[in-house]
Scaffold this active site. Sequence first.
Site, short mmCIF file in Angstrom:
data_model
loop_
_atom_site.label_atom_id
_atom_site.label_comp_id
_atom_site.label_asym_id
_atom_site.label_seq_id
_atom_site.Cartn_x
_atom_site.Cartn_y
_atom_site.Cartn_z
N ASP A 201 29.09 -18.72 98.72
CA ASP A 201 29.33 -17.47 100.00
C ASP A 201 30.17 -16.43 99.38
O ASP A 201 31.32 -16.53 99.19
CB ASP A 201 29.80 -18.00 101.49
CG ASP A 201 29.62 -16.61 102.33
OD1 ASP A 201 30.66 -15.90 101.58
OD2 ASP A 201 28.92 -17.75 103.51
N HIS A 202 29.72 -15.67 98.94
CA HIS A 202 31.50 -14.53 98.90
C HIS A 202 32.28 -14.25 99.41
O HIS A 202 33.35 -13.36 99.14
CB HIS A 202 30.31 -13.42 97.25
CG HIS A 202 29.69 -12.36 98.41
ND1 HIS A 202 29.03 -12.39 99.32
CD2 HIS A 202 30.26 -11.23 98.88
CE1 HIS A 202 28.86 -10.59 100.05
NE2 HIS A 202 29.73 -10.06 99.76
N HIS A 264 28.28 -15.12 106.20
CA HIS A 264 29.69 -14.87 105.97
C HIS A 264 30.44 -15.08 107.31
O HIS A 264 31.91 -15.05 106.91
CB HIS A 264 29.19 -13.13 105.50
CG HIS A 264 28.35 -13.18 104.58
ND1 HIS A 264 27.80 -14.00 103.19
CD2 HIS A 264 27.71 -12.25 103.84
CE1 HIS A 264 27.42 -13.33 102.41
NE2 HIS A 264 27.32 -12.59 102.54
C1 BG6 Z 1 25.05 -9.36 100.57
C2 BG6 Z 1 24.01 -9.22 101.95
O1 BG6 Z 1 25.60 -10.67 101.82
O2 BG6 Z 1 26.09 -9.20 101.62
C3 BG6 Z 1 24.03 -7.89 102.25
O3 BG6 Z 1 22.75 -9.70 101.66
C4 BG6 Z 1 25.53 -7.08 102.43
O4 BG6 Z 1 23.23 -7.36 102.83
C5 BG6 Z 1 26.19 -7.86 101.31
O5 BG6 Z 1 25.02 -5.65 102.44
C6 BG6 Z 1 27.92 -7.68 102.25
O6 BG6 Z 1 28.97 -7.55 101.45
P1 BG6 Z 1 30.33 -7.06 100.96
O7 BG6 Z 1 30.94 -7.42 100.18
O8 BG6 Z 1 29.92 -5.21 100.89
O9 BG6 Z 1 30.86 -7.32 102.39
#
Ligand code: BG6
Length: 520
Positions: A201-202, A264
């Site tokens: 989960d990035h 997230h």
């Molecule tokens: C991804 C989603 O996991 O996270 C995207 O699939 C979203 O829809 C993105 O835009 C948001 O990531 P960050 O790091 O830009 O907040």
Amino acid sequence: MATVQMKVHPDDLLQVPQANERIPNPGVLVIFGASGDLTKRKLLPALYHLQQGGLLPQNFAIVGVARRPLGDEFAKDMREGIIEFGGVEASDPKLDDFVKHINYYPLSFDDANGYAGLKSELDRIAKENGIGNDRLFYLATAPEYFAPIIENLGAQGMNEVDNGRIGVVIEKPFGHDLDSARELNHQVNSVFHENQVFRIDHYLGKETVQNILVFRFANGIFEPIWNRNYIDHVQITAAESIGIEGRGPFYEKAGALRDIIQNHMMELLSFVAMEPPSSFDAEAVRREKVKAWQAIPSIPILNAVRGQYGPGMVDGKKVIGYRDEERVDPESGTETFAAVRLEIENWRWAGVPFYLRAGKRMKKRATEITIQFKQPPLLIFNRMQSSGPCTEIQPNLITIRIQPDDGIALRFGAKVPNTPGMAVCPVNMDFDYAQAFGQSRANGYERLLLDAMLGDQTLFSHRDGVEVNWALYTPILQAWARKKPEVFPNYFAGTWGPECADRLLERDGRTWRNNLGKPE
Ligand code: BG6
């Protein structure tokens, strides 16, 4: 509102560890689905920066795997990606050296016969580069290929070795509901031990997300007030100003609840809500997170609302509505905004509502957590400010800005000088990450890739965590699937979402905090 900036003194900075000094063993990183955007935009730039930071071993190899016969084109394309998305100069001489580590192997992921060839190719590359048996398989493919890849790796005996470490990194989405996540967990765990599995989960790779734990557990002053006795409620917002960026077919099946809230935002919530772990190791941290999620009772359907953007203005530009986006059903019922109200039934949080919202095409990009504290028991200054700029005493807030302008602000009341009586105005103490430590270039993947290579699962999801979260949200998804929303679109692009989201808080006598971002 007045703001005081918090700065880090240079002498203090010297004590900050500059980097994670652990270096993985020589190994081969195999990226399935390597021709997709993620590899070029995130993974390769992250690997390049890790290498430049001295955090990769001397001997390592990257093998991209995808269906098309790309050959040397692949390495060239990755080089472009590192320049474009990694902020690296095209003339940087170190790039050529890095690119030598990149290989490519064409394979259809469901072609069981092709995996024997992959295995011998990996062995050949390892031998040529003085690499032992360490392998990390990164699944960056469409989710339907996760199971066949895992099964085929297992069938070829590529899931374990005597002398080395084998891991598998699995990108999101991990399932699309509880049953599919359970099935996938079962498939994964029938080939790999749980301690080899890295569900990514990035958000957990983001510095500011990790800093929530440091803020809570490396400081003595916050923990005593971090509970139902002092906290009125918690708001977590993940607002994006972008739309779906051409990902129509993906987003039509996903929607905001699946795409952002179930994963997230629940990760953010767990860092805010978990009990202090006994140590910062994978088992201890992940156990506490799961315990916090398990204490959330099922969410009544009335406490979940959805929205879809229509046309509007974002950043001064006209934008189209969701239903007009490419490859989206003109009558689509997919939500581009979702909000929920939930509670955590344990001694720390009983009675404290958590409000979560996520949406596309909102007024601005801002991911923030706001902890709102209770008012003092007696507002002795209230009656003294019937006029002037501050007519009501505002509650204390701790705001954790995940992005952009990463930082933490504390709002409190201060006496307005040079006025008769005791007029109180809210002011902010603001800690700004970039001002204190310099701009961070990391995209989250650096830390996560390195941890996966080192076998450290602390910042990855455990199978139990994934299932608890799906169990929480699947009934809502099912109810929403049964009943198409009557009034979609229900918010204009460039706003804070639909009215039903406001009502979710108004029912409790509260409002969303919409002046997100760095305090003025
Ligand atoms: C991804 C989603 O996991 O996270 C995207 O699939 C979203 O829809 C993105 O835009 C948001 O990531 P960050 O790091 O830009 O907040």
